[in-house]
Design an enzyme around this catalytic site. Structure first.
Site, PDB file in Angstrom:
ATOM      1  N   LYS A  43       0.805  -1.222   0.000  1.00 35.55           N
ATOM      2  CA  LYS A  43       0.000   0.000   0.000  1.00 35.55           C
ATOM      3  C   LYS A  43       0.838   1.272   0.000  1.00 35.55           C
ATOM      4  CE  LYS A  43      -4.127  -1.789  -0.002  1.00 35.55           C
ATOM      5  NZ  LYS A  43      -5.282  -1.272  -0.748  1.00 35.55           N
TER       6      LYS A  43
HETATM    7  N1  PMP Z   1      -4.246  -7.725   1.337  1.00 37.55           N
HETATM    8  C1  PMP Z   1      -4.170  -6.846   2.334  1.00 37.55           C
HETATM    9  C2  PMP Z   1      -3.509  -7.265   3.598  1.00 37.55           C
HETATM   10  C3  PMP Z   1      -4.711  -5.553   2.196  1.00 37.55           C
HETATM   11  O1  PMP Z   1      -4.614  -4.667   3.199  1.00 37.55           O
HETATM   12  C4  PMP Z   1      -5.357  -5.214   0.994  1.00 37.55           C
HETATM   13  C5  PMP Z   1      -5.990  -3.862   0.845  1.00 37.55           C
HETATM   14  N2  PMP Z   1      -7.316  -3.818   1.316  1.00 37.55           N
HETATM   15  C6  PMP Z   1      -5.440  -6.180  -0.027  1.00 37.55           C
HETATM   16  C7  PMP Z   1      -4.856  -7.424   0.177  1.00 37.55           C
HETATM   17  C8  PMP Z   1      -6.147  -5.914  -1.331  1.00 37.55           C
HETATM   18  O2  PMP Z   1      -5.494  -4.952  -2.132  1.00 37.55           O
HETATM   19  P1  PMP Z   1      -6.317  -3.947  -3.018  1.00 37.55           P
HETATM   20  O3  PMP Z   1      -7.021  -3.004  -2.072  1.00 37.55           O
HETATM   21  O4  PMP Z   1      -5.328  -3.235  -3.864  1.00 37.55           O
HETATM   22  O5  PMP Z   1      -7.321  -4.719  -3.812  1.00 37.55           O
END
Ligand code: PMP
Length: 324
Positions: A43
């Site tokens: 992120k």
């Molecule tokens: N895995 C984790 C631990 C996350 O924090 C997130 C974000 N919500 C995701 C997967 C999914 O990523 P994205 O939001 O880019 O779909």
């Protein structure tokens, strides 16, 4: 001398690591280990991109306050960038999120508001509603909205996708990604499919989330929604950042199977990563009949296992959930 001017310059260029013991398929599985980012998750990439785009568009002014509903990882990325750039952060979290995640965000200077998990997104107590309300009440504030903010997807189109293409010398055949806001899968897949439209894109979903059924039928079925334990993936809304047209299939993984596989990744591969990484590898093994020895699968490991020490890496918690 070789050094970075500040911590946010270290974001990206994470390694690809082969999975050896946990791979039940005949394919080569390579994990993109995003814990090497300074905030220990993927992120960081989109947080920095969203802030820089908001600055450019005049939505975020000097001394401003960044407001976001975040399960922790986006918050960490935003907080690290905010420290360098002189902004304040207020993060709104659902109460199912681990206490460690909240404490970690406080450690990097953020203010935390906790909201109930089991309320509709439209409910004024939901973390979507509270984030929006705060951004209208607090002067000089900016609501990030990672679900619908296009900079989230663009970050992965500009960095994650090109890195994977380069690291695999263009040989990747499958990309597997846990889907929450959709930014990671949509941006990375867009870049990769532009290079080679044959690459298969598989999204990992949870039981209790609307994605898989919506993708297969076009129906947003509220009966699919119930509260679940897996963190970071699955949703009870359709975020604008999920590009359903670029995803070839969704695979659902149970809370138990994701947790057990996350523990195996730690013990058997020495890669201590979070819940959604476990779900993603469990999902690949579930789909092994669609893979052969010529396939090269890249799976994204979104975040670090230390954020789950009170949960999946705690035997008592695992027993309480009937997972072991
Ligand atoms: N895995 C984790 C631990 C996350 O924090 C997130 C974000 N919500 C995701 C997967 C999914 O990523 P994205 O939001 O880019 O779909």
């Amino acid at each position: 001398m070789e050094y970075f001017n500040n911590i946010i310059e270290t974001i990206g260029n994470t390694p690809l690591v082969r999975l050896n013991k946990v791979n039940d398929t005949s394919a080569l599985i390579l994990a993109k280990v995003e814990t090497f980012n300074p905030g220990h998750s993927i992120k960081d990439r989109m947080a920095l991109k969203m802030i820089e785009d908001a600055e450019r568009d005049g939505k975020l002014m000097p001394g401003g306050t960044i407001i976001e509903g975040t399960s922790g990882n986006t918050g960490m990325g935003l907080a690290l960038a905010a420290i360098q750039k002189g902004y304040k952060c207020i993060f709104v979290l659902a109460d199912k999120q681990s206490k460690e995640k909240m404490d970690v965000l406080r450690a990097v200077g953020a203010e935390i508001r906790v909201c109930p998990t089991d309320v509709d997104p439209e409910d004024p107590r939901s973390y979507y509603s509270v984030s929006k309300r705060l951004s209208t009440e607090i002067p000089n504030s900016w609501y990030v909205n990672q679900y619908d903010n296009p900079s989230n997807t663009i970050a992965h189109y500009e960095s994650t996708g090109p890195e994977i293409w380069r690291q695999t010398s263009g040989k990747i055949t499958h990309l597997v990604v846990g889907v929450g806001t959709g930014g990671t899968i949509s941006g990375t897949a867009k870049y990769l499919k532009e290079q080679n439209p044959q690459i298969k894109i598989w999204g990992i979903d949870t039981y209790g989330s609307v994605f898989k059924k919506y993708h297969e039928t076009g129906v947003f079925d509220e009966n699919e929604i119930y509260s679940y334990i897996t963190e970071g993936i699955g949703e009870d809304i359709l975020p604008k950042n999920v590009d359903f047209s670029i995803i070839d299939r969704f695979e659902k993984v149970t809370d138990k199977d994701g947790a057990i596989m996350a523990r195996r990744l730690s013990r058997e591969e020495g890669i201590m990563v979070g819940y959604s990484a476990g779900s993603a590898v469990a999902g690949i093994n579930q789909l092994k009949c669609h893979l052969n020895e010529n396939d090269i699968v890249v799976v994204i490991f979104h975040d670090h296992g230390t954020r789950y020490v009170g949960k999946i890496f705690n035997d008592e918690w695992m027993k309480d959930q009937n997972f072991i």
